[in-house]
Design a protein around this motif. Structure first.
Motif, mmCIF file in Angstrom:
data_model
loop_
_atom_site.group_PDB
_atom_site.id
_atom_site.type_symbol
_atom_site.label_atom_id
_atom_site.label_comp_id
_atom_site.label_asym_id
_atom_site.label_seq_id
_atom_site.Cartn_x
_atom_site.Cartn_y
_atom_site.Cartn_z
ATOM 1 N N LEU A 1 0.839 -1.205 0.000
ATOM 2 C CA LEU A 1 0.000 0.000 0.000
ATOM 3 C C LEU A 1 0.873 1.254 0.000
ATOM 4 O O LEU A 1 1.838 1.355 0.758
ATOM 5 N N HIS A 2 0.493 2.208 -0.840
ATOM 6 C CA HIS A 2 1.180 3.502 -0.865
ATOM 7 C C HIS A 2 0.382 4.475 0.003
ATOM 8 O O HIS A 2 -0.732 4.857 -0.348
ATOM 9 N N LEU A 3 0.956 4.862 1.136
ATOM 10 C CA LEU A 3 0.237 5.678 2.099
ATOM 11 C C LEU A 3 0.544 7.157 1.926
ATOM 12 O O LEU A 3 1.720 7.547 1.864
ATOM 13 N N PRO A 4 -0.494 8.006 1.874
ATOM 14 C CA PRO A 4 -0.262 9.445 1.909
ATOM 15 C C PRO A 4 0.124 9.874 3.324
ATOM 16 O O PRO A 4 0.228 9.041 4.234
ATOM 17 N N LYS A 5 0.311 11.159 3.516
ATOM 18 C CA LYS A 5 0.735 11.663 4.826
ATOM 19 C C LYS A 5 -0.279 11.336 5.910
ATOM 20 O O LYS A 5 0.092 11.001 7.045
ATOM 21 N N ALA A 6 -1.569 11.446 5.595
ATOM 22 C CA ALA A 6 -2.619 11.172 6.577
ATOM 23 C C ALA A 6 -3.624 10.195 5.972
ATOM 24 O O ALA A 6 -4.715 10.591 5.533
ATOM 25 N N PRO A 7 -3.297 8.914 5.923
ATOM 26 C CA PRO A 7 -4.199 7.952 5.303
ATOM 27 C C PRO A 7 -5.517 7.823 6.066
ATOM 28 O O PRO A 7 -5.565 8.004 7.290
ATOM 29 N N LEU A 8 -6.566 7.495 5.323
ATOM 30 C CA LEU A 8 -7.862 7.170 5.914
ATOM 31 C C LEU A 8 -8.177 5.733 5.506
ATOM 32 O O LEU A 8 -8.422 5.449 4.337
ATOM 33 N N LEU A 9 -8.159 4.846 6.484
ATOM 34 C CA LEU A 9 -8.312 3.423 6.225
ATOM 35 C C LEU A 9 -9.618 2.916 6.843
ATOM 36 O O LEU A 9 -9.984 3.311 7.953
ATOM 37 N N LEU A 10 -10.282 2.038 6.122
ATOM 38 C CA LEU A 10 -11.471 1.377 6.655
ATOM 39 C C LEU A 10 -11.085 -0.069 6.933
ATOM 40 O O LEU A 10 -10.654 -0.790 6.032
ATOM 41 N N VAL A 11 -11.224 -0.484 8.182
ATOM 42 C CA VAL A 11 -10.831 -1.825 8.604
ATOM 43 C C VAL A 11 -12.075 -2.614 8.982
ATOM 44 O O VAL A 11 -12.891 -2.157 9.793
ATOM 45 N N LEU A 12 -12.222 -3.792 8.416
ATOM 46 C CA LEU A 12 -13.351 -4.671 8.703
ATOM 47 C C LEU A 12 -12.811 -5.965 9.295
ATOM 48 O O LEU A 12 -11.909 -6.566 8.730
ATOM 49 N N GLU A 13 -13.375 -6.382 10.420
ATOM 50 C CA GLU A 13 -12.932 -7.637 11.015
ATOM 51 C C GLU A 13 -13.930 -8.742 10.711
ATOM 52 O O GLU A 13 -15.133 -8.607 10.959
ATOM 53 N N ALA A 14 -13.416 -9.842 10.162
ATOM 54 C CA ALA A 14 -14.201 -11.067 9.944
ATOM 55 C C ALA A 14 -15.484 -10.817 9.154
ATOM 56 O O ALA A 14 -16.512 -11.412 9.432
ATOM 57 N N VAL A 15 -15.413 -9.940 8.155
ATOM 58 C CA VAL A 15 -16.612 -9.676 7.352
ATOM 59 C C VAL A 15 -17.032 -10.968 6.654
ATOM 60 O O VAL A 15 -16.209 -11.711 6.134
ATOM 61 N N GLU A 16 -18.339 -11.260 6.692
ATOM 62 C CA GLU A 16 -18.817 -12.509 6.109
ATOM 63 C C GLU A 16 -19.896 -12.322 5.062
ATOM 64 O O GLU A 16 -20.183 -13.235 4.291
ATOM 65 N N LYS A 17 -20.515 -11.149 4.993
ATOM 66 C CA LYS A 17 -21.583 -10.916 4.032
ATOM 67 C C LYS A 17 -21.037 -10.126 2.847
ATOM 68 O O LYS A 17 -20.629 -8.968 2.998
ATOM 69 N N PRO A 18 -21.002 -10.732 1.653
ATOM 70 C CA PRO A 18 -20.479 -10.016 0.478
ATOM 71 C C PRO A 18 -21.209 -8.704 0.219
ATOM 72 O O PRO A 18 -20.592 -7.733 -0.232
ATOM 73 N N GLY A 19 -22.503 -8.649 0.517
ATOM 74 C CA GLY A 19 -23.255 -7.417 0.290
ATOM 75 C C GLY A 19 -22.752 -6.273 1.150
ATOM 76 O O GLY A 19 -22.659 -5.124 0.691
ATOM 77 N N ASN A 20 -22.427 -6.556 2.410
ATOM 78 C CA ASN A 20 -21.886 -5.517 3.289
ATOM 79 C C ASN A 20 -20.512 -5.060 2.811
ATOM 80 O O ASN A 20 -20.201 -3.865 2.808
ATOM 81 N N LEU A 21 -19.678 -6.021 2.425
ATOM 82 C CA LEU A 21 -18.352 -5.667 1.908
ATOM 83 C C LEU A 21 -18.479 -4.777 0.682
ATOM 84 O O LEU A 21 -17.797 -3.751 0.560
ATOM 85 N N GLY A 22 -19.374 -5.144 -0.238
ATOM 86 C CA GLY A 22 -19.553 -4.345 -1.447
ATOM 87 C C GLY A 22 -20.038 -2.939 -1.147
ATOM 88 O O GLY A 22 -19.555 -1.959 -1.735
ATOM 89 N N ALA A 23 -20.994 -2.821 -0.218
ATOM 90 C CA ALA A 23 -21.519 -1.494 0.138
ATOM 91 C C ALA A 23 -20.431 -0.623 0.759
ATOM 92 O O ALA A 23 -20.348 0.590 0.487
ATOM 93 N N ILE A 24 -19.574 -1.216 1.583
ATOM 94 C CA ILE A 24 -18.495 -0.452 2.208
ATOM 95 C C ILE A 24 -17.455 -0.041 1.176
ATOM 96 O O ILE A 24 -16.885 1.066 1.253
#
Length: 271
Positions: free
Chosen positions: A116-139
């Motif tokens: 990953l190429h990180l800018p000075k102030a990255p904004l990251l979305l972290v998901l733990e143990a996601v299991e529903k493809p629909g939720n992953l897609g929406a995020i």
């Protein structure tokens, strides 16, 4: 257009049987390094993101002349293999109602935290143990809209390029850098890069998300709807945050909650 071979009219055709395997089994997607993209819109977004597409399966009856012309223009340079498919066979492999008759094999990118190429102030979305493809897609759609740096999935229970996740993301699975990793690797990597981790969880020490400063290197950490975050990850994060609820319910859908937190970070950053 003239297809290079006769239309595929049997569901027993080896290529059709392989499409069904790729659609249904994550192990096949991993082994072959392939996934399926259905729909011209999703395919156009993936192509624009530089995703390799080795083969197209098209039902001329469903696609129509105009869509076929758009496909030809889109892939004029990369020249994937083209296969015409009869309507009954295409409807067997299509995984959504009202398909536009376009389906492709694609090679999804393989990324790691180190890549990953990180800018000075990255904004990251972290998901733990996601299991529903629909939720992953929406995020992933939220991440694309907010221009988040990356989506990181810890210990995923669905693969990142599940065809249903791609469909739910409308192709944003390919526009946002996405990485699968472990909880331990994530925490070490965030510490190494000075990234503050904000765990969305209902605890006695949680503070309203609007009181937090998301302008620096930030990771918004979300759990599953059923179980929330594991205690190990929640306790390791910098701060626990909540979205105050005013009604009878005490939580939101994870994709909705992620969108609220993400766009608060965007607002603070003045974008």
């Amino acid at each position: 257009m003239a297809f290079p071979s006769d239309p595929i009219t049997s569901p027993q055709n080896p290529r059709i049987k392989n499409l069904l395997k790729l659609q249904q089994k994550s192990s096949e997607r991993r082994t072959q390094g392939l996934t399926i993209i259905e729909g011209l819109r999703e395919l156009t977004i993936a192509h624009g993101a530089g995703v390799a597409v080795p083969a197209l399966f098209v039902c001329p009856e469903l696609a129509g002349t105009e869509r076929l012309a758009q496909l030809q223009a889109l892939f004029a340079e990369s020249r994937p293999e083209w296969f015409a498919v009869s309507r009954p066979v295409f409807e067997k492999v299509a995984y959504r109602e009202g398909s536009d008759g376009v389906l492709a094999l694609a090679r999804p990118p393989q990324r790691t935290l180190a890549s990953l190429h990180l800018p000075k102030a990255p904004l990251l979305l972290v998901l733990e143990a996601v299991e529903k493809p629909g939720n992953l897609g929406a995020i992933l759609r939220t991440a694309d809209a907010a221009q988040a740096t990356a989506v990181i999935v810890c210990d995923p229970r669905t693969d990142l390029f599940n065809p249903n996740a791609i469909r739910s993301s409308i192709g944003c699975s390919f526009t946002v850098p996405t990485v699968a990793t472990t909880r331990e690797e994530l925490l070490a990597w965030c510490q190494q890069h000075g990234i503050r981790t904000y765990a969305a969880a209902l605890t006695e020490h949680a503070v309203p998300y609007t009181t937090c400063d998301f302008r620096g290197p930030t990771a918004l950490v979300m759990g599953t709807e059923a179980d929330g975050l594991t205690p190990e990850l929640r306790q390791a994060c910098t701060q626990t945050i909540i979205i105050p609820m005013r009604g009878a319910i005490d939580s939101l859908n994870v994709s909705t909650a992620t969108a609220i937190l993400t766009f608060e970070a965007v607002r603070q950053r003045g974008a």
